[in-house]
Design an enzyme around this catalytic site. Sequence first.
Site, short mmCIF file in Angstrom:
data_model
loop_
_atom_site.label_atom_id
_atom_site.label_comp_id
_atom_site.label_asym_id
_atom_site.label_seq_id
_atom_site.Cartn_x
_atom_site.Cartn_y
_atom_site.Cartn_z
N SER A 195 0.79 -1.22 0.00
CA SER A 195 0.00 0.00 0.00
C SER A 195 0.82 1.27 0.00
O SER A 195 0.31 2.35 -0.31
CB SER A 195 -0.94 0.02 1.22
OG SER A 195 -0.19 -0.08 2.42
N ASP A 363 -2.28 9.01 10.25
CA ASP A 363 -1.70 7.76 9.75
C ASP A 363 -0.20 7.95 9.60
O ASP A 363 0.25 8.73 8.76
CB ASP A 363 -2.35 7.40 8.41
CG ASP A 363 -1.88 6.07 7.84
OD1 ASP A 363 -0.86 5.54 8.30
OD2 ASP A 363 -2.54 5.57 6.91
N HIS A 366 1.21 5.53 5.89
CA HIS A 366 0.89 5.69 4.48
C HIS A 366 1.13 7.13 4.01
O HIS A 366 0.53 8.06 4.55
CB HIS A 366 -0.56 5.29 4.21
CG HIS A 366 -0.82 3.85 4.47
ND1 HIS A 366 -1.38 3.40 5.65
CD2 HIS A 366 -0.57 2.74 3.72
CE1 HIS A 366 -1.48 2.07 5.61
NE2 HIS A 366 -0.98 1.66 4.45
#
Length: 391
Positions: A195, A363, A366
């Site tokens: 990701s 986050d 990411h």
Amino acid sequence: MMKWSTSLRMMLCTVLATSMIAVGLGTDRVEVAEAASDHYKFDFGAGAVTNGYTGVSASTAYTAARGYGFNTPANMKNVSASGSGVASDAVQFLKFGTKSDNTFNVDLPNGLYEVKVTLGNTARASVAAEGVYQIMNMTGNGATDQFQIPVTDGQLNLLVTEGKAGTAFTLSALEIRKLSNQPVTNRTIYIGGDSTVCNYYPLASSVQGGWGQLLPSYVNNTTFQVRNMATSGQIARGFRDDGQMEAILKYIKPGDYFILQLGINDTNAKNNTTEAQFKEIMRDMVRLAKNKGATVILSTPQGRATDFNSSNVHQAENRWYNASTRALAQEEGVTLVDLNKLSSAYFTSIGPAATLALYMNGDSLHPNRQGASQLARIVAADLKRQGLNGF
């Protein structure tokens, strides 16, 4: 509903010497005869056909005379879509999978083609053709993307397949353009990862980004195309065994690059992968690509945004099985981009606050689009420094 055959469309164009002839076939569907046999445009669904496209409904069966259609139309369904123009309706694939025979078939002269797909309403779906993945995990309604594909048997066989279980796999439009009479892809940079690497849609404006998505901005696009096969949540075993590596191996060739970055999810206990297992699975993929004559590049993942010590130095060397990736590169004699160390040096130079601004809100793992762009820049700069061309 009657459809004009490909040969008849071309004959009409030649006889009338026009660039395009629209032939009405009822009140809601229009067939279009196009002048160029190297450019095909299909509008899927039961609604009105956008000007310049050939209309295809779920019931359109492939015939040799027509030159296009669904192989098993009983497994197709007309559905609505929330976009406009070609994206206002779609067909849904009720049977799917990379090896499924429920494909949309188009007869094409052998050669290299660029295929652009527009999906209908779907949460996450992948595109397959010729029995392998072509685009991974397109997200959001009306998502668009494109890929190059060599046609060697006179026919393209394409379908939309599973990206996420339980969602609809739909197709609104397809555009096929011939690039060359030679059925060989341009030099390609293939990317494997998770990701932090994968594509997010819309490609040109997504808030979140993977560095593989942003890498084309730092690549000489006259030399290379970039094929990003990374997917969210991926582990080494899954990339090797579940279709992504298969797709790369089908097309990769001497002169191509294969950049592989994994390890973040492999370290999660739920994935049941020891560091020794991770290293050997990665070694297997390295050797498979090397055996095809490609240049293999291993990359270590960047750390978290919060990996700063009390002296405001960013350091994450011991995360994500990085030691094994570094060792494997040396053992197999392949290029290493130590993105973990390189990104830490960059993060240290800009400080904790600016680093956090390169990640998604709330986050620390990411990157957002800006962060992904910086990581892509670092990757490209390091490859150029190591003497690899195209950056």
